[in-house]
Design a protein around this motif. Structure first.
Motif, PDB file in Angstrom:
ATOM      1  N   ARG A 173      13.126  10.110  -4.965  1.00  0.00           N
ATOM      2  CA  ARG A 173      12.631  10.500  -6.491  1.00  0.00           C
ATOM      3  C   ARG A 173      12.781  11.036  -8.086  1.00  0.00           C
ATOM      4  O   ARG A 173      12.544   9.667  -7.905  1.00  0.00           O
ATOM      5  CB  ARG A 173      14.528  10.977  -6.734  1.00  0.00           C
ATOM      6  N   GLY A 174      11.393  11.528  -8.041  1.00  0.00           N
ATOM      7  CA  GLY A 174      10.787  11.812  -8.826  1.00  0.00           C
ATOM      8  C   GLY A 174       9.774  10.251  -9.794  1.00  0.00           C
ATOM      9  O   GLY A 174       9.459   9.631 -10.181  1.00  0.00           O
ATOM     10  N   ALA A 175       9.394  10.239  -8.369  1.00  0.00           N
ATOM     11  CA  ALA A 175       8.353   9.292  -7.747  1.00  0.00           C
ATOM     12  C   ALA A 175       6.261   9.959  -9.725  1.00  0.00           C
ATOM     13  O   ALA A 175       6.106   8.781  -9.489  1.00  0.00           O
ATOM     14  CB  ALA A 175       7.157   9.831  -6.441  1.00  0.00           C
ATOM     15  N   ASP A 176       7.292  11.185  -9.338  1.00  0.00           N
ATOM     16  CA  ASP A 176       5.639  11.988 -10.954  1.00  0.00           C
ATOM     17  C   ASP A 176       5.742  10.766 -11.686  1.00  0.00           C
ATOM     18  O   ASP A 176       4.586  10.553 -12.909  1.00  0.00           O
ATOM     19  CB  ASP A 176       5.482  12.802 -11.073  1.00  0.00           C
ATOM     20  N   ARG A 177       7.697  10.639 -12.276  1.00  0.00           N
ATOM     21  CA  ARG A 177       7.089   9.779 -13.570  1.00  0.00           C
ATOM     22  C   ARG A 177       7.694   8.497 -13.718  1.00  0.00           C
ATOM     23  O   ARG A 177       7.939   7.536 -14.037  1.00  0.00           O
ATOM     24  CB  ARG A 177       9.044  10.522 -14.116  1.00  0.00           C
ATOM     25  N   GLY A 221       4.669  -0.559 -10.321  1.00  0.00           N
ATOM     26  CA  GLY A 221       5.842  -0.985  -9.980  1.00  0.00           C
ATOM     27  C   GLY A 221       6.999  -0.148  -9.965  1.00  0.00           C
ATOM     28  O   GLY A 221       7.968  -1.352  -9.310  1.00  0.00           O
ATOM     29  N   ASP A 222       8.051  -0.073 -10.470  1.00  0.00           N
ATOM     30  CA  ASP A 222       8.890   1.022  -9.547  1.00  0.00           C
ATOM     31  C   ASP A 222       9.191   1.472  -8.681  1.00  0.00           C
ATOM     32  O   ASP A 222      10.367   1.807  -8.460  1.00  0.00           O
ATOM     33  CB  ASP A 222       9.270   1.868 -11.276  1.00  0.00           C
ATOM     34  N   ILE A 223       7.890   2.455  -8.408  1.00  0.00           N
ATOM     35  CA  ILE A 223       7.930   2.491  -7.721  1.00  0.00           C
ATOM     36  C   ILE A 223       8.367   1.689  -5.817  1.00  0.00           C
ATOM     37  O   ILE A 223       8.892   1.613  -5.148  1.00  0.00           O
ATOM     38  CB  ILE A 223       7.161   3.430  -7.218  1.00  0.00           C
ATOM     39  N   ALA A 224       7.501   0.574  -6.543  1.00  0.00           N
ATOM     40  CA  ALA A 224       7.852  -0.688  -5.372  1.00  0.00           C
ATOM     41  C   ALA A 224       9.192  -0.781  -5.127  1.00  0.00           C
ATOM     42  O   ALA A 224       9.247  -0.970  -4.253  1.00  0.00           O
ATOM     43  CB  ALA A 224       6.821  -2.174  -5.709  1.00  0.00           C
ATOM     44  N   VAL A 225       9.374  -1.162  -6.739  1.00  0.00           N
ATOM     45  CA  VAL A 225      11.331  -1.544  -6.430  1.00  0.00           C
ATOM     46  C   VAL A 225      12.224  -0.700  -5.960  1.00  0.00           C
ATOM     47  O   VAL A 225      12.998  -0.897  -4.720  1.00  0.00           O
ATOM     48  CB  VAL A 225      11.126  -1.950  -7.605  1.00  0.00           C
ATOM     49  N   GLU A 226      12.027   0.933  -5.974  1.00  0.00           N
ATOM     50  CA  GLU A 226      12.271   1.482  -5.903  1.00  0.00           C
ATOM     51  C   GLU A 226      12.391   1.755  -3.982  1.00  0.00           C
ATOM     52  O   GLU A 226      13.636   2.058  -2.664  1.00  0.00           O
ATOM     53  CB  GLU A 226      12.428   3.378  -6.049  1.00  0.00           C
ATOM     54  N   VAL A 227      11.002   1.431  -3.110  1.00  0.00           N
ATOM     55  CA  VAL A 227      11.179   1.653  -2.217  1.00  0.00           C
ATOM     56  C   VAL A 227      11.030   0.526  -0.771  1.00  0.00           C
ATOM     57  O   VAL A 227      11.775   0.492  -0.236  1.00  0.00           O
ATOM     58  CB  VAL A 227       9.165   2.199  -1.530  1.00  0.00           C
ATOM     59  N   GLN A 228      11.479  -0.649  -1.726  1.00  0.00           N
ATOM     60  CA  GLN A 228      12.081  -1.991  -1.137  1.00  0.00           C
ATOM     61  C   GLN A 228      13.723  -1.666  -0.836  1.00  0.00           C
ATOM     62  O   GLN A 228      14.380  -2.116  -0.219  1.00  0.00           O
ATOM     63  CB  GLN A 228      11.663  -3.218  -1.836  1.00  0.00           C
ATOM     64  N   MET A 231       0.949  -1.338   0.027  1.00  0.00           N
ATOM     65  CA  MET A 231      -0.506   0.002   0.270  1.00  0.00           C
ATOM     66  C   MET A 231       0.882   1.531  -0.062  1.00  0.00           C
ATOM     67  O   MET A 231       0.444   1.965  -0.714  1.00  0.00           O
ATOM     68  CB  MET A 231      -1.275   0.200   1.084  1.00  0.00           C
ATOM     69  N   THR A 232       2.460   0.872   0.958  1.00  0.00           N
ATOM     70  CA  THR A 232       2.381   2.503   1.182  1.00  0.00           C
ATOM     71  C   THR A 232       3.206   2.625  -0.911  1.00  0.00           C
ATOM     72  O   THR A 232       3.426   4.015  -0.988  1.00  0.00           O
ATOM     73  CB  THR A 232       4.279   1.749   1.240  1.00  0.00           C
ATOM     74  N   ALA A 233       3.625   1.940  -1.694  1.00  0.00           N
ATOM     75  CA  ALA A 233       3.918   1.932  -3.261  1.00  0.00           C
ATOM     76  C   ALA A 233       3.000   2.785  -3.747  1.00  0.00           C
ATOM     77  O   ALA A 233       3.315   3.824  -4.777  1.00  0.00           O
ATOM     78  CB  ALA A 233       5.340   0.771  -3.925  1.00  0.00           C
ATOM     79  N   ILE A 234       2.067   1.824  -3.054  1.00  0.00           N
ATOM     80  CA  ILE A 234       0.784   2.307  -4.289  1.00  0.00           C
ATOM     81  C   ILE A 234       0.247   4.137  -3.854  1.00  0.00           C
ATOM     82  O   ILE A 234      -0.255   5.042  -4.809  1.00  0.00           O
ATOM     83  CB  ILE A 234      -0.352   1.485  -4.179  1.00  0.00           C
ATOM     84  N   LEU A 235       0.372   4.245  -2.857  1.00  0.00           N
ATOM     85  CA  LEU A 235      -0.268   5.641  -1.805  1.00  0.00           C
ATOM     86  C   LEU A 235       0.668   6.169  -2.021  1.00  0.00           C
ATOM     87  O   LEU A 235       0.469   7.908  -2.392  1.00  0.00           O
ATOM     88  CB  LEU A 235      -0.231   5.382  -0.644  1.00  0.00           C
ATOM     89  N   VAL A 236       2.410   6.077  -2.664  1.00  0.00           N
ATOM     90  CA  VAL A 236       3.640   7.128  -3.035  1.00  0.00           C
ATOM     91  C   VAL A 236       2.848   7.832  -4.701  1.00  0.00           C
ATOM     92  O   VAL A 236       2.907   9.212  -4.825  1.00  0.00           O
ATOM     93  CB  VAL A 236       4.654   6.357  -3.235  1.00  0.00           C
ATOM     94  N   LYS A 237       3.078   6.482  -5.533  1.00  0.00           N
ATOM     95  CA  LYS A 237       2.277   6.828  -6.477  1.00  0.00           C
ATOM     96  C   LYS A 237       0.548   7.674  -6.776  1.00  0.00           C
ATOM     97  O   LYS A 237       0.641   8.625  -7.303  1.00  0.00           O
ATOM     98  CB  LYS A 237       2.028   5.957  -7.097  1.00  0.00           C
ATOM     99  N   VAL A 238      -0.138   7.921  -6.070  1.00  0.00           N
ATOM    100  CA  VAL A 238      -1.171   8.117  -5.751  1.00  0.00           C
ATOM    101  C   VAL A 238      -1.264   9.872  -4.846  1.00  0.00           C
ATOM    102  O   VAL A 238      -1.373  10.888  -5.959  1.00  0.00           O
ATOM    103  CB  VAL A 238      -2.542   7.997  -4.515  1.00  0.00           C
ATOM    104  N   LEU A 239       0.043  10.125  -4.509  1.00  0.00           N
ATOM    105  CA  LEU A 239       0.699  10.712  -3.869  1.00  0.00           C
ATOM    106  C   LEU A 239       0.939  11.458  -4.667  1.00  0.00           C
ATOM    107  O   LEU A 239       0.631  13.514  -5.109  1.00  0.00           O
ATOM    108  CB  LEU A 239       1.479  10.931  -2.357  1.00  0.00           C
TER     109      LEU A 239
END
Length: 109
Positions: free
Chosen positions: A72-76, A80-87, A19-27
């Protein structure tokens, strides 16, 4: 439903769709849609600067306290990329706290 559909694509790349990765994308999307949330005031020139990028800090619990690495650059990025980066960032933060080496990069929130 979104997690079940996207998780099989993320896990082989070393991430876990949370949910963290999903919320980062939503934010990141919300901040892009309402640029006032990503603005700063330059007091010297008395102007408002609208940033053209979105960085999102994510709190990581470590043995010695919280660290907040920055995606960094979460908007781009895709979710899935955010999930990998958060890990990746969370593992790096935990390792840094355990080894007491230099901090994992110049990060801010």
């Amino acid at each position: 439903a979104v997690r079940k559909r996207l998780a099989p694509d993320v896990e082989p790349r070393g991430g876990k769709l949370t949910m963290t990765a999903i919320l980062v994308k939503v934010l990141a999307f919300a901040v892009r849609e309402v640029p006032q949330f990503n603005a700063v005031v330059d007091m010297a020139t008395e102007t408002v600067i609208y940033r053209q990028y979105v960085n999102v800090g994510v709190a990581v619990d470590t043995d010695r306290g919280l660290l907040v690495p920055v995606v960094r650059g979460a908007d781009r990025m895709g979710v899935g990329d955010i999930a990998v980066e958060v890990q990746r960032l969370a593992a790096r933060a935990r390792l840094w706290r355990r080894e007491k080496t230099s901090p994992p990069g110049p990060e801010r929130t």
